[in-house]
Write a protein that holds these residues in place. Structure first.
Motif, PDB file in Angstrom:
ATOM      1  N   TYR A  11       0.834  -1.207   0.000  1.00 18.15           N
ATOM      2  CA  TYR A  11       0.000   0.000   0.000  1.00 18.15           C
ATOM      3  C   TYR A  11       0.871   1.260   0.000  1.00 18.15           C
ATOM      4  CZ  TYR A  11      -4.543  -2.272   0.659  1.00 18.15           C
ATOM      5  OH  TYR A  11      -5.693  -2.989   0.479  1.00 18.15           O
ATOM      6  N   LEU A  12       1.902   1.252   0.854  1.00 20.32           N
ATOM      7  CA  LEU A  12       2.792   2.416   0.909  1.00 20.32           C
ATOM      8  C   LEU A  12       3.516   2.621  -0.427  1.00 20.32           C
ATOM      9  CD1 LEU A  12       4.347   1.955   4.473  1.00 20.32           C
ATOM     10  CD2 LEU A  12       2.801   3.789   3.724  1.00 20.32           C
ATOM     11  N   GLN A  14       2.488   1.670  -3.361  1.00 15.74           N
ATOM     12  CA  GLN A  14       1.508   2.117  -4.346  1.00 15.74           C
ATOM     13  C   GLN A  14       1.231   3.612  -4.217  1.00 15.74           C
ATOM     14  OE1 GLN A  14      -1.738  -0.692  -3.583  1.00 15.74           O
ATOM     15  NE2 GLN A  14      -1.320  -1.700  -5.557  1.00 15.74           N
ATOM     16  N   SER A  15       1.374   4.137  -3.022  1.00 18.21           N
ATOM     17  CA  SER A  15       1.157   5.573  -2.821  1.00 18.21           C
ATOM     18  C   SER A  15       2.428   6.385  -3.092  1.00 18.21           C
ATOM     19  CB  SER A  15       0.644   5.836  -1.412  1.00 18.21           C
ATOM     20  OG  SER A  15       1.627   5.499  -0.460  1.00 18.21           O
ATOM     21  N   GLY A  16       3.490   5.708  -3.559  1.00 13.88           N
ATOM     22  CA  GLY A  16       4.701   6.426  -3.970  1.00 13.88           C
ATOM     23  C   GLY A  16       5.861   6.368  -3.002  1.00 13.88           C
ATOM     24  N   ASP A  17       5.767   5.592  -1.968  1.00 12.07           N
ATOM     25  CA  ASP A  17       6.846   5.485  -0.980  1.00 12.07           C
ATOM     26  C   ASP A  17       7.953   4.571  -1.533  1.00 12.07           C
ATOM     27  OD1 ASP A  17       8.519   4.978   1.174  1.00 12.07           O
ATOM     28  OD2 ASP A  17       6.880   4.831   2.630  1.00 12.07           O
ATOM     29  N   GLY A  62       0.742   0.030  -9.319  1.00 13.92           N
ATOM     30  CA  GLY A  62      -0.559   0.691  -9.168  1.00 13.92           C
ATOM     31  C   GLY A  62      -1.708  -0.136  -9.709  1.00 13.92           C
TER      32      GLY A  62
END
Length: 183
Positions: A11-12, A14-17, A62
């Motif tokens: 999840y992290l 996928q959010s760009g981390d 993504g």
């Protein structure tokens, strides 16, 4: 790493981390490498394809809708890229060494053989005009294939002396051949 940690990292990521993705890479790189290596049987190619797998995973992360399936998804990418590499690489063939002789001489013109023979005659003639020690040194090294150690034993001289003799004899042969060309 526990499944809940993997899901959180996905999840992290996928959010760009990037650090989260780096953690996933560190965790699963050995597994991906093993999957790829099993198909390709070449460590250099396996390392290369492993990098491609993680690049593809980074770009497509993504699109992964169910983070709990990350490990299987990553394995599928590894298998597909491995198969692609295996299919696209040229087939390996075993050719006996004597087969290469025909390949290397196939495009040669008849004059090439004559010129090579003429050059060999000039070199032999130049060697015959050298002093005995120079001639014996060159013949032992180039024609008889003796090593520096073998020549050291034969001439009862240290290896360093043999190296110097070879250097000197080559230079004298070069001068001899140069004079023959000028004449």
């Amino acid at each position: 790493m526990q499944e809940s940690q993997i899901i959180t990292l996905v999840y992290l990521a996928q959010s760009g981390d990037r650090e989260a993705f780096g953690s996933l890479l560190n965790e699963f790189e050995p597994m991906v490498y093993a999957v790829v290596y099993r198909r390709l049987r070449n460590s250099a190619e396996a390392a290369e394809v492993t990098q491609e797998v993680f690049l593809r995973a980074l770009r497509k992360l993504g699109q992964l809708r169910e983070p709990e399936r990350f490990v299987g998804w990553l394995k599928r990418i590894a298998v597909r890229l491995s198969i692609n590499r295996a299919v696209r690489r040229p087939r390996e063939t075993i050719t006996p060494p004597e087969g290469f002789a025909g390949i290397s001489t196939a495009g040669r013109a008849p004059i090439d053989g004559v010129l090579q023979h003429e050059a060999a005659l000039q070199i032999r003639s130049g060697i015959n005009r050298l002093k005995r020690i120079d001639r014996e040194t060159l013949v032992a090294f180039y024609f008889e294939g003796q090593s520096l150690k073998e020549m050291s034993d034969r001439f009862e001289s240290p290896v360093g002396t043999i190296k110097r003799r070879l250097h000197t004899a080559r230079n004298r042969l070069k001068e001899e051949l140069g004079e023959a060309q000028r004449a």
